[in-house]
Design an enzyme around this catalytic site. Structure first.
Site, short mmCIF file in Angstrom:
data_model
loop_
_atom_site.label_atom_id
_atom_site.label_comp_id
_atom_site.label_asym_id
_atom_site.label_seq_id
_atom_site.Cartn_x
_atom_site.Cartn_y
_atom_site.Cartn_z
N ALA A 286 6.04 6.72 12.39
CA ALA A 286 6.09 7.41 11.10
C ALA A 286 6.19 6.41 9.95
CB ALA A 286 7.29 8.36 11.05
N CYS A 287 5.39 6.66 8.92
CA CYS A 287 5.47 5.91 7.68
C CYS A 287 5.30 6.89 6.53
CB CYS A 287 4.44 4.78 7.61
SG CYS A 287 2.73 5.33 7.59
N ASP A 288 5.28 6.41 5.30
CA ASP A 288 5.24 7.31 4.15
C ASP A 288 4.06 8.26 4.21
OD1 ASP A 288 7.54 6.73 2.90
OD2 ASP A 288 6.70 5.39 1.39
#
Length: 482
Positions: free
Chosen positions: A398-400
């Site tokens: 998960a990232c932005d």
């Protein structure tokens, strides 16, 4: 400290905008393909199929954005109310409501969350479904009505004002100077706020009027980054020289522009190279009156060409090539005349992470020998609620925005699993706000781990310094292999 805090807030805002746009890029591409093919000036004009163009841009795309924005705030209930609220601004305006969707989607989700906070605990057993349906319906109807009368015209006025400002800049021949802002912003990861918050909505409005827009090429042109990396391939030193060719392939063909940011940070004077490339590219686009028909994402040459309408290929290719040449020449001059031998790509990557306050996606692509690769300290990664192999079915990166670094990290782990014959475990990537409830392990950059834990506290959380160069992947592979 205040400046760093402001930059972090802008980055988070840009990440949220990306979270609304990125999951729906496929729909934008579909609309772009239909537009390029079937409108009267398209490759294969078709009157019946061309009727898809207006409904998709006026209704489908804004509603998708509105639903996604509401969902990011308050899951599916927020998404439904966000879509209803977005319909209000669509009806209340005469232009495609992308900006309106970016406002009303999250607002609808937020208001639905607040209503549930007030009343959900007070609902008697057996009346939950009645409350859920009617509360969302009543709130959605109220917001949609307000949007039709007030918010729609307000957002349309704002959109027209921004479009008029851009038109003044274009008519004055000053559009190439936008690269002075855009290129440094990319290095600081502020490009999402600029691209998805301003350029894309106005650019898509221009597409509906003229069939194309140059604004959609300002940030996505892969030429400046390509020229910079080619200069490092020839005139760089040590790790930066050996890693640049692989980085150039990923940047130009894969569209992951983030990979060249550390190369700029090694020598801040190289900002002149990407700015020069950006200015020359936009100037060339302007001379040829070139543009594309839809949002280009990721910024790959393949995506750029796929969104290029008939009669614009020469101008678009010329802009990309000239941007690369100018960037290459300036970067080559800086590299050859520089007296500094301190070209530490790993240090520059760390500097970028500190400046951005989020993940980087370069180190894992450096193709270094294992003994020369920077090793992440055990103190920089943490895991919570460690799960045994039999309890793990789904791993999420998960990232932005849920693209770029996390996608490449997920791909790297999949390859490690394949080589180690670790089977029946799903590995995928997503935005930090869209982590699925059934994820068993969530892998995030250390600066995003707290957000991930808030989103899904029941999962095992692995925190890394760099998505593409963490020893935690080998440790996880060995653990799940057993």
């Amino acid at each position: 400290m205040a400046e760093k805090g402001l930059r972090t807030k802008v980055q988070r805002f840009g990440g949220f905008l990306s979270g609304m746009i990125m999951p729906n890029i496929g729909a934008f591409i579909a609309w772009g393909i239909i537009t390029a093919l079937f409108i009267p000036d398209g490759w294969i004009p078709n009157e019946q199929l061309a009727t898809l163009v207006d409904p998709m841009i006026n209704y489908l795309l804004p509603l998708l954005i509105g639903y996604t924005g509401g969902q990011l705030v308050f899951d599916k209930r927020g998404g439904v109310v966000g879509a209803i609220a977005t319909m209000g601004v669509i009806v209340g305006a005469d232009i495609p409501m992308f900006l309106g969707a970016m406002v009303m989607g999250p607002l609808g989700g937020y208001l639905m969350k607040k209503v549930d906070d007030l009343f959900q605990d007070k609902i008697r057993s057996g009346f939950e479904m009645l409350y859920n349906n009617f509360s969302a319906g009543i709130l959605g109807a109220i917001i949609a009505g307000i949007a039709v009368r007030l918010i729609g015209p307000l957002v349309e006025g704002l959109n027209n004002a921004l479009a008029a400002g851009v038109e003044v800049i274009v008519n004055a021949g000053l559009l190439p100077l936008a690269s002075i802002i855009i290129e440094p912003a990319k290095v600081l990861f502020l490009n999402n706020a600029i691209n998805h918050g301003i350029l894309s909505p106005i650019g898509l409005d221009q597409v509906t009027e003229t069939g194309k827009s140059i604004l959609l090429l300002l940030e996505t042109n892969p030429g400046p980054g390509l020229g910079l990396l080619l200069a490092f391939s020839i005139f760089g030193k040590g790790t930066s020289k050996s890693s640049a060719p692989g980085a150039a392939i990923i940047q130009f063909l894969g569209g992951i522009h983030e990979i060249y940011f550390p190369y700029v940070l090694m020598k801040p004077a190289l900002l002149l190279a990407v700015i020069g490339g950006g200015i020359s590219g936009v100037f060339t686009f302007s001379i040829f009156n070139a543009g594309v028909v839809a949002t280009v994402s990721p910024g790959s040459i393949f995506a750029v060409l796929a969104m290029t309408p008939q009669g614009n290929y020469l101008g678009v290719l010329a802009g990309v090539i000239i941007a690369a040449v100018v960037s290459f020449l300036i970067a080559a001059f800086i590299l050859k005349t520089s007296k500094s031998d301190d070209e530490d790509l790993t240090g520059a990557t760390g500097k970028m992470e500190e400046m951005k306050g989020k993940e980087s996606s370069v180190a894992g692509t450096l193709k270094q020998d294992e003994e020369k690769a920077p090793v992440e300290s055990d103190q920089t990664a943490e895991a919570s609620d460690v799960k045994s192999a039999g309890d793990v079915d789904k791993i999420i990166f998960a990232c932005d925005a849920g693209m770029g670094s996390s996608a490449m990290g997920a791909s790297l782990l999949k390859n490690k699993f394949k080589k180690a014959e670790v089977e029946n475990i799903d590995v995928s990537n997503t935005a930090i706000k869209a982590i699925p409830d059934d994820a068993d392990i969530v892998i995030t950059h250390k600066d995003l781990t707290d957000q991930a834990k808030e989103k899904l506290p029941s999962a095992e959380h692995i925190s890394v310094e760099n998505f593409l160069n963490s020893p935690k992947y080998d440790e996880l592979t060995e653990r799940l292999k057993q």
